[in-house]
Design a protein around this motif. Structure first.
Motif, short mmCIF file in Angstrom:
data_model
loop_
_atom_site.label_atom_id
_atom_site.label_comp_id
_atom_site.label_asym_id
_atom_site.label_seq_id
_atom_site.Cartn_x
_atom_site.Cartn_y
_atom_site.Cartn_z
N PRO A 114 0.87 -1.27 0.03
CA PRO A 114 -0.02 0.04 -0.11
C PRO A 114 1.02 1.28 0.00
N VAL A 115 1.84 1.27 0.65
CA VAL A 115 2.86 2.39 0.73
C VAL A 115 3.65 2.63 -0.70
N GLN A 117 2.05 1.60 -3.48
CA GLN A 117 0.94 2.20 -4.56
C GLN A 117 0.52 3.42 -4.08
N ALA A 118 0.89 4.01 -3.00
CA ALA A 118 0.43 5.43 -2.60
C ALA A 118 1.49 6.35 -3.22
N PHE A 119 2.60 6.02 -3.64
CA PHE A 119 3.72 6.62 -4.14
C PHE A 119 3.38 7.31 -5.26
N ASN A 120 3.47 8.74 -5.70
CA ASN A 120 3.34 9.21 -6.98
C ASN A 120 4.09 10.64 -6.95
N ASP A 121 5.04 10.69 -7.84
CA ASP A 121 5.83 12.04 -7.91
C ASP A 121 5.62 12.75 -9.00
N ARG A 122 4.49 12.39 -9.74
CA ARG A 122 4.15 13.28 -10.87
C ARG A 122 3.64 14.41 -10.30
N MET A 139 3.83 13.46 2.21
CA MET A 139 4.21 12.52 3.37
C MET A 139 4.06 10.96 2.76
N LYS A 140 2.95 10.79 1.89
CA LYS A 140 3.10 9.29 1.54
C LYS A 140 4.52 9.04 0.63
N ASN A 141 4.97 10.10 -0.24
CA ASN A 141 6.17 9.87 -0.87
C ASN A 141 7.60 9.67 0.04
N VAL A 142 7.55 10.52 1.23
CA VAL A 142 8.69 10.35 2.32
C VAL A 142 8.45 8.81 2.84
N GLY A 143 7.12 8.36 3.01
CA GLY A 143 6.98 6.99 3.58
C GLY A 143 7.67 6.04 2.64
N LEU A 149 14.65 2.80 1.45
CA LEU A 149 15.98 2.79 2.06
C LEU A 149 16.04 1.73 3.10
N SER A 150 15.00 1.49 3.75
CA SER A 150 15.09 0.57 4.83
C SER A 150 15.11 -1.02 4.29
#
Length: 261
Positions: A114-115, A117-122, A139-143, A149-150
């Protein structure tokens, strides 16, 4: 983190669909057509027209730049832990560490969908009605960045525990294999998403996830070992040959000058 909210790094890239640039955004590939070629050959920039945000250059490549900074300035403690794991004499302990880290990696992969799928940098995803900035998307992109990275750090710990090759040797050959990765047909060899889908299409759902995971872990490691070892072995020979050639040319030039004098 904030750059995609004002600069759209997808619109105008060819091949790709023609889209109007949002008025809140700047679209460099559309405004400067030459910039695509420049970015591709200087930094390896890509845009996947089939799944642009799923294979985001920012989310999959540029986000790892802070990792290098962390390694340069605060990596001493992390490398002490990795070296301790790699030097662990007990094979049972190493197997337990590798198994637990792999289980953590798989859990993060499953729970993190879900994290992802929530990412969108358009650029358009950051703007709502009335030109209001959608802070939730940031905040979604930061997550997603934190999760990405983790998982990468988890993968490194797994390699340190599971692989019998010492970290010093891996550190010596990893950059060479990275240089080799975009050459010729190698990108097809490293297209793990397509390979995983091909495995999923022919195997039973009962065993497909385990085989996919094993494949995605094994192939890049073997590629790093083989290509990195080849480059590391050839490079000193080439450098020594070039140095000898330059020395020979200089000696002949000096000899020619003496004869002329």
């Amino acid at each position: 983190i904030l750059l995609p909210a004002f600069v759209d790094l997808y619109i105008g890239w060819q091949p790709g669909p023609e889209e109007p640039c949002p008025e809140q955004c700047f679209c460099p590939w559309q405004a400067w057509p030459w910039a695509q070629t420049f970015a591709h050959y200087t930094s390896g920039w890509w845009v996947d027209s089939g799944d642009p945000t799923g294979n985001s250059m920012v989310g999959h490549a540029l986000i790892f730049i802070p990792c290098y900074w962390i390694g340069f300035y605060t990596g001493g403690g992390i490398f002490k832990v990795l070296t301790k794991v790699a030097d662990e004499p007990s094979k049972v302990r190493r197997a337990l560490i590798a198994g637990s880290v792999l289980a953590l990696y798989c859990a993060m992969y499953s729970v993190g969908q879900p994290v992802k799928q929530a990412f969108n940098d358009r650029c358009s995803s950051f703007w709502g009605p009335g030109d209001s900035l959608v802070w939730v998307q940031i905040m979604k992109n930061v997550g997603y960045y934190i999760m990405n990275l983790s998982m990468s750090l988890t993968y490194v710990v797994f390699i340190a525990a599971a692989v019998p090759v010492h970290l010093k040797y891996l550190a010596k050959i990893c950059f060479s294999s990275l240089i080799m990765s975009p050459l010729g047909g190698i990108p097809c060899l490293l297209d793990f998403s397509s390979q995983a889908l091909a495995i999923r299409a022919v195997l039973s759902p009962a065993i497909s996830p385990a085989v996919e995971m094993l494949w995605v872990f094994t192939v890049p490691f073997l590629f790093e070992l083989v290509s990195g070892a080849i480059v590391t072995a050839i490079l000193p020979v080439v450098i020594k040959g070039c140095i000898s050639l330059v020395g020979s040319i200089k000696a002949r030039v000096r000899s020619a000058r003496k004869q002329l004098a």
